[in-house]
Scaffold this active site. Sequence first.
Site, PDB file in Angstrom:
ATOM      1  N   HIS A  73       0.364  -0.308 -10.371  1.00 44.15           N
ATOM      2  CA  HIS A  73      -0.384  -1.288  -9.575  1.00 44.15           C
ATOM      3  C   HIS A  73      -0.681  -2.544 -10.395  1.00 44.15           C
ATOM      4  O   HIS A  73      -1.827  -2.994 -10.505  1.00 44.15           O
ATOM      5  CB  HIS A  73      -1.699  -0.679  -9.062  1.00 44.15           C
ATOM      6  N   ARG A 121       0.851  -1.190   0.000  1.00 49.35           N
ATOM      7  CA  ARG A 121       0.000   0.000   0.000  1.00 49.35           C
ATOM      8  C   ARG A 121       0.886   1.239   0.000  1.00 49.35           C
ATOM      9  O   ARG A 121       1.847   1.337   0.773  1.00 49.35           O
ATOM     10  CB  ARG A 121      -0.914   0.013   1.231  1.00 49.35           C
ATOM     11  N   GLU A 140      -3.729   7.165  -6.405  1.00 50.35           N
ATOM     12  CA  GLU A 140      -3.687   6.564  -7.743  1.00 50.35           C
ATOM     13  C   GLU A 140      -4.931   6.990  -8.524  1.00 50.35           C
ATOM     14  O   GLU A 140      -6.005   7.115  -7.946  1.00 50.35           O
ATOM     15  CB  GLU A 140      -3.618   5.037  -7.639  1.00 50.35           C
TER      16      GLU A 140
END
Length: 330
Positions: free
Chosen positions: A291, A243, A272
């Site tokens: 990601h 994270r 993001e």
Amino acid sequence: MEYNIAVVNSNSFGQVFTEHWKELEKIGTVKRFMLPTDIDGKSLAEKLHGFNVIIASVTPFFNKEFFDNKDDLLLISRHGIGFNNVDLEAAKKHGTQVAIVPQKVERNSVAENELANLMALVRQVVPSSERERAGRYEDRAQFMGNQLSGKTFGVIGCGNIGSRVAELFSIFGGPVLVNDPHPATEPEWFTNNNVERVDLETLLSRCDYISLNASLDDTSLHMINSKTIKSLKKGAYICNNARGALVEEDAISAAIKSGQLSGYAADAMEVEPVKADHPFLKNDRILVTPHTSAYTYECLHGMGEKCVSDVKAIVAGKRPGRELTHGLED
């Protein structure tokens, strides 16, 4: 009952494995939503009005405000692991079941990507490749790196993925240290893999390469910050595929500038998508990927299969698999 299914902020569900989307279309209406990651709960509820099943990515946040304003919602099926973006207590009060993908589905893909990103960062794979594409072969001596063999490795967070990262680190023959007050591994795992448990300060001070794999909560938010970085071994590298908010981004930039930190690789950022003017994207000592740790064919297939099975379970009047919230299992 009529089922309206919203696929929220997932770029991958039903795209690579189109059969998963088609399976849902046999059940009801399916629509994809790409919403701002920071959308407020009330607006999110309004956008998803009439949808009683949600397949959710890591964003946005399904908070108390969302549930307070949402009409009937039977299920949130996370297209991923972790409940970080769902208020479980509010979901329970609303009568919404919440399920995640079994952790084992993502274990190898995320751990392997963590190692890939770390090695790419250490050996300056991206900037050297870009220089080669530009016809600048003569610049190759600028891209000196470090080897991993025989170095000391640290893993912060020894759960499903962190334990696999530690196993992969062990192939380089150096000591592997782990920091986790509540590791999700059996005691013999540490002995069998020659892994040592230490406190955070010890890990930071001894390790050349550090992998962040902790879950995000009030105790781990910005755990790598201007204070804890002072304990960092000079010249260490950090990789974060867990994270983004585990680190204080300004502190990372400052540590790289001072030389305390040699490099930082991140597949997860606090906000993001990452804006084009983010300072991380302008620094060759920092590698940021969008990601994509779970983006292997094997992993995405397993994730999609689980989400479809969750929806089918709801339709059949059953609960999804054992990966339910604890609150809803009571």
